[in-house]
Design an enzyme around this catalytic site. Sequence first.
Site, PDB file in Angstrom:
ATOM      1  N   LEU A  34      67.632 -81.373 159.140  1.00  0.00           N
ATOM      2  CA  LEU A  34      67.918 -80.051 158.571  1.00  0.00           C
ATOM      3  C   LEU A  34      69.052 -80.085 157.542  1.00  0.00           C
ATOM      4  O   LEU A  34      69.658 -79.059 157.259  1.00  0.00           O
ATOM      5  CB  LEU A  34      68.244 -79.033 159.689  1.00  0.00           C
ATOM      6  CG  LEU A  34      67.146 -78.868 160.745  1.00  0.00           C
ATOM      7  CD1 LEU A  34      67.647 -77.978 161.895  1.00  0.00           C
ATOM      8  CD2 LEU A  34      65.892 -78.242 160.144  1.00  0.00           C
ATOM      9  N   PHE A  81      59.916 -89.639 154.281  1.00  0.00           N
ATOM     10  CA  PHE A  81      60.474 -88.832 153.191  1.00  0.00           C
ATOM     11  C   PHE A  81      61.990 -88.702 153.294  1.00  0.00           C
ATOM     12  O   PHE A  81      62.653 -88.483 152.282  1.00  0.00           O
ATOM     13  CB  PHE A  81      59.904 -87.405 153.223  1.00  0.00           C
ATOM     14  CG  PHE A  81      58.451 -87.296 152.891  1.00  0.00           C
ATOM     15  CD1 PHE A  81      58.015 -87.368 151.585  1.00  0.00           C
ATOM     16  CD2 PHE A  81      57.504 -87.092 153.890  1.00  0.00           C
ATOM     17  CE1 PHE A  81      56.673 -87.245 151.267  1.00  0.00           C
ATOM     18  CE2 PHE A  81      56.152 -86.964 153.591  1.00  0.00           C
ATOM     19  CZ  PHE A  81      55.740 -87.044 152.279  1.00  0.00           C
ATOM     20  N   SER A 125      59.828 -93.359 143.400  1.00  0.00           N
ATOM     21  CA  SER A 125      59.999 -92.447 142.260  1.00  0.00           C
ATOM     22  C   SER A 125      59.723 -93.169 140.953  1.00  0.00           C
ATOM     23  O   SER A 125      59.978 -94.379 140.824  1.00  0.00           O
ATOM     24  CB  SER A 125      61.444 -91.942 142.263  1.00  0.00           C
ATOM     25  OG  SER A 125      61.755 -91.318 141.043  1.00  0.00           O
ATOM     26  N   TYR A 150      71.075 -93.193 143.413  1.00  0.00           N
ATOM     27  CA  TYR A 150      69.834 -92.633 143.965  1.00  0.00           C
ATOM     28  C   TYR A 150      68.632 -93.483 143.522  1.00  0.00           C
ATOM     29  O   TYR A 150      67.823 -93.922 144.327  1.00  0.00           O
ATOM     30  CB  TYR A 150      69.633 -91.172 143.520  1.00  0.00           C
ATOM     31  CG  TYR A 150      68.207 -90.723 143.665  1.00  0.00           C
ATOM     32  CD1 TYR A 150      67.695 -90.394 144.915  1.00  0.00           C
ATOM     33  CD2 TYR A 150      67.338 -90.687 142.569  1.00  0.00           C
ATOM     34  CE1 TYR A 150      66.366 -90.034 145.061  1.00  0.00           C
ATOM     35  CE2 TYR A 150      66.021 -90.330 142.704  1.00  0.00           C
ATOM     36  CZ  TYR A 150      65.531 -90.005 143.949  1.00  0.00           C
ATOM     37  OH  TYR A 150      64.206 -89.658 144.091  1.00  0.00           O
ATOM     38  N   LYS A 154      65.768 -96.264 145.610  1.00  0.00           N
ATOM     39  CA  LYS A 154      64.302 -96.339 145.577  1.00  0.00           C
ATOM     40  C   LYS A 154      63.855 -97.772 145.248  1.00  0.00           C
ATOM     41  O   LYS A 154      62.908 -98.289 145.828  1.00  0.00           O
ATOM     42  CB  LYS A 154      63.748 -95.333 144.558  1.00  0.00           C
ATOM     43  CG  LYS A 154      64.012 -93.885 144.928  1.00  0.00           C
ATOM     44  CD  LYS A 154      63.391 -93.535 146.280  1.00  0.00           C
ATOM     45  CE  LYS A 154      63.763 -92.166 146.778  1.00  0.00           C
ATOM     46  NZ  LYS A 154      63.344 -91.903 148.160  1.00  0.00           N
ATOM     47  N   ARG A 295      71.548 -84.124 128.956  1.00  0.00           N
ATOM     48  CA  ARG A 295      72.137 -84.441 130.252  1.00  0.00           C
ATOM     49  C   ARG A 295      72.195 -85.958 130.380  1.00  0.00           C
ATOM     50  O   ARG A 295      71.215 -86.647 130.078  1.00  0.00           O
ATOM     51  CB  ARG A 295      71.266 -83.838 131.359  1.00  0.00           C
ATOM     52  CG  ARG A 295      71.789 -84.065 132.755  1.00  0.00           C
ATOM     53  CD  ARG A 295      70.989 -83.278 133.782  1.00  0.00           C
ATOM     54  NE  ARG A 295      69.622 -83.777 133.932  1.00  0.00           N
ATOM     55  CZ  ARG A 295      68.730 -83.256 134.778  1.00  0.00           C
ATOM     56  NH1 ARG A 295      69.057 -82.207 135.525  1.00  0.00           N
ATOM     57  NH2 ARG A 295      67.510 -83.761 134.864  1.00  0.00           N
ATOM     58  N   GLY A 297      71.929 -89.616 131.498  1.00  0.00           N
ATOM     59  CA  GLY A 297      70.993 -90.320 132.371  1.00  0.00           C
ATOM     60  C   GLY A 297      69.537 -89.922 132.209  1.00  0.00           C
ATOM     61  O   GLY A 297      68.655 -90.546 132.790  1.00  0.00           O
ATOM     62  N   ASP A 298      69.259 -88.853 131.421  1.00  0.00           N
ATOM     63  CA  ASP A 298      67.868 -88.428 131.238  1.00  0.00           C
ATOM     64  C   ASP A 298      67.122 -89.363 130.290  1.00  0.00           C
ATOM     65  O   ASP A 298      67.662 -89.743 129.248  1.00  0.00           O
ATOM     66  CB  ASP A 298      67.806 -87.006 130.663  1.00  0.00           C
ATOM     67  CG  ASP A 298      67.924 -85.946 131.737  1.00  0.00           C
ATOM     68  OD1 ASP A 298      67.811 -86.288 132.931  1.00  0.00           O
ATOM     69  OD2 ASP A 298      68.122 -84.772 131.382  1.00  0.00           O
TER      70      ASP A 298
HETATM   71  N1  UFG Z   1      66.145 -79.834 132.446  1.00  0.00           N
HETATM   72  C1  UFG Z   1      66.695 -78.877 131.629  1.00  0.00           C
HETATM   73  N2  UFG Z   1      67.466 -77.913 132.205  1.00  0.00           N
HETATM   74  C2  UFG Z   1      67.708 -77.853 133.538  1.00  0.00           C
HETATM   75  C3  UFG Z   1      67.127 -78.851 134.371  1.00  0.00           C
HETATM   76  C4  UFG Z   1      66.360 -79.830 133.778  1.00  0.00           C
HETATM   77  O1  UFG Z   1      66.502 -78.879 130.416  1.00  0.00           O
HETATM   78  O2  UFG Z   1      68.421 -76.960 133.988  1.00  0.00           O
HETATM   79  C5  UFG Z   1      65.311 -80.878 131.835  1.00  0.00           C
HETATM   80  C6  UFG Z   1      65.824 -82.286 132.074  1.00  0.00           C
HETATM   81  O3  UFG Z   1      66.762 -82.627 131.096  1.00  0.00           O
HETATM   82  C7  UFG Z   1      64.544 -83.085 132.024  1.00  0.00           C
HETATM   83  C8  UFG Z   1      63.494 -82.121 132.575  1.00  0.00           C
HETATM   84  O4  UFG Z   1      64.049 -80.828 132.452  1.00  0.00           O
HETATM   85  O5  UFG Z   1      64.226 -83.391 130.703  1.00  0.00           O
HETATM   86  C9  UFG Z   1      63.163 -82.381 134.024  1.00  0.00           C
HETATM   87  O6  UFG Z   1      64.368 -82.429 134.759  1.00  0.00           O
HETATM   88  P1  UFG Z   1      64.379 -82.453 136.353  1.00  0.00           P
HETATM   89  O7  UFG Z   1      65.811 -82.502 136.768  1.00  0.00           O
HETATM   90  O8  UFG Z   1      63.539 -81.372 136.902  1.00  0.00           O
HETATM   91  O9  UFG Z   1      63.633 -83.808 136.689  1.00  0.00           O
HETATM   92  P2  UFG Z   1      64.025 -85.307 136.317  1.00  0.00           P
HETATM   93  O10 UFG Z   1      62.846 -85.836 135.576  1.00  0.00           O
HETATM   94  O11 UFG Z   1      65.331 -85.430 135.663  1.00  0.00           O
HETATM   95  O12 UFG Z   1      64.209 -85.901 137.766  1.00  0.00           O
HETATM   96  C10 UFG Z   1      63.121 -86.116 138.595  1.00  0.00           C
HETATM   97  C11 UFG Z   1      63.546 -86.067 140.054  1.00  0.00           C
HETATM   98  C12 UFG Z   1      64.493 -87.190 140.381  1.00  0.00           C
HETATM   99  C13 UFG Z   1      63.936 -88.490 139.898  1.00  0.00           C
HETATM  100  C14 UFG Z   1      63.564 -88.415 138.455  1.00  0.00           C
HETATM  101  C15 UFG Z   1      62.888 -89.652 137.989  1.00  0.00           C
HETATM  102  O13 UFG Z   1      64.182 -84.846 140.348  1.00  0.00           O
HETATM  103  O14 UFG Z   1      64.625 -87.239 141.777  1.00  0.00           O
HETATM  104  O15 UFG Z   1      62.640 -87.349 138.270  1.00  0.00           O
HETATM  105  O16 UFG Z   1      62.739 -89.636 136.611  1.00  0.00           O
HETATM  106  F1  UFG Z   1      64.849 -89.479 140.041  1.00  0.00           F
END
Ligand code: UFG
Length: 336
Positions: A34, A81, A125, A150, A154, A295, A297-298
């Site tokens: 939880l 999970f 992932s 994180y 994986k 952001r 790391g993206d």
């Molecule tokens: N984004 C925005 N604004 C926000 C949130 C996200 O513009 O407020 C953008 C991010 O920059 C990205 C896209 O939306 O380009 C998707 O972002 P998410 O955070 O939803 O997803 P991520 O692809 O960054 O992350 C997901 C999972 C992680 C995993 C990752 C692997 O949440 O657990 O994919 O690539 F590690």
Amino acid sequence: MKKILVTGGLGFIGSHTVVELQNTGFDVIIIDNLSNSKMEVLDNIEQITSKKAAFFNIDLRNKKEVKHFFNTNTIDGIIHFAASKAVGESVEKPLDYYENNIGTLVYILQEMRDHKIDHFIFSSSCTVYGQAAELPITEKSPVKPAISPYGNTKQIGEEIIRDTCKVHNMNAIALRYFNPIGAHDSIKIGELPLGVPQNLIPYITQTAAGIREQLSVFGNDYDTPDGTAIRDYIHVVDLAKAHTAALQRLLSNENKEKFEYFNVGTGKGSSVLEIINAFEHANNLKLNYKITTRREGDVTAAYADTNKVANELNWKTEKTLEEALKSAWEWQKSLI
Ligand code: UFG
């Protein structure tokens, strides 16, 4: 009836998978501490399937309790999970992530070895690929050095499972998820982000609901058609069904290697702006958003090549992006 242990079974993907497992005729036991889920999810699952899953509130870091659980329960397979999943938090608290995501995995595999439990499905992932050189991403794409602890859990997790399968009587499948979104058709289960959402869809739905003032689009200077980053958004119910398909493959000994891994996505990439437009269109509303900086790391773009999963698991997506975005909004409204 085969008994399947689902760790993290009250979480977002876990709960949807429990529903699919029960609907396919499996007997489900859930372990969840939880930490990022709520007890009421158990009742909501029962309302959907009319089946009660056995539930144990166990923290998998507690080796003694884990041992006791396996000494007193007979299990045919495990879908694992339970893990921490916030990328940013993992950078701040690496040891917590290694303990919670890797320590617990080792404990479970040790119990599987000791109790001769064969079948294991692991939540991996697409983050293991980093920014892949070629799109769509096939399973042949190399695993890149992880950007966050994180992501590293994986990668390391997959390696631990691979090494274990080599020498013990165990078969495993890692599913490399792309971006899971949406909620069950019944709108009784969905995503319950703690605090300020880090992921795009919950941030969008909370903005639409007025909980957040404005969505920030993280960067529009990427090398993509509209400048915003591209991801492969998959309906969580489709993703859940990939787990039952993977489990059935192992239970019927159809796997070709002792450790296999599959991409689970739709095969289609959508930019952040495309998602915003699709959300507005699907739900007939306007979203307040602004463009901000990238952001850290993206990656620029990630979407799956789905040939392997389609051919080997005989699985494909059934739901559309529009359905996913509609259900995400219905779910958000049900929370208010
Ligand atoms: N984004 C925005 N604004 C926000 C949130 C996200 O513009 O407020 C953008 C991010 O920059 C990205 C896209 O939306 O380009 C998707 O972002 P998410 O955070 O939803 O997803 P991520 O692809 O960054 O992350 C997901 C999972 C992680 C995993 C990752 C692997 O949440 O657990 O994919 O690539 F590690």
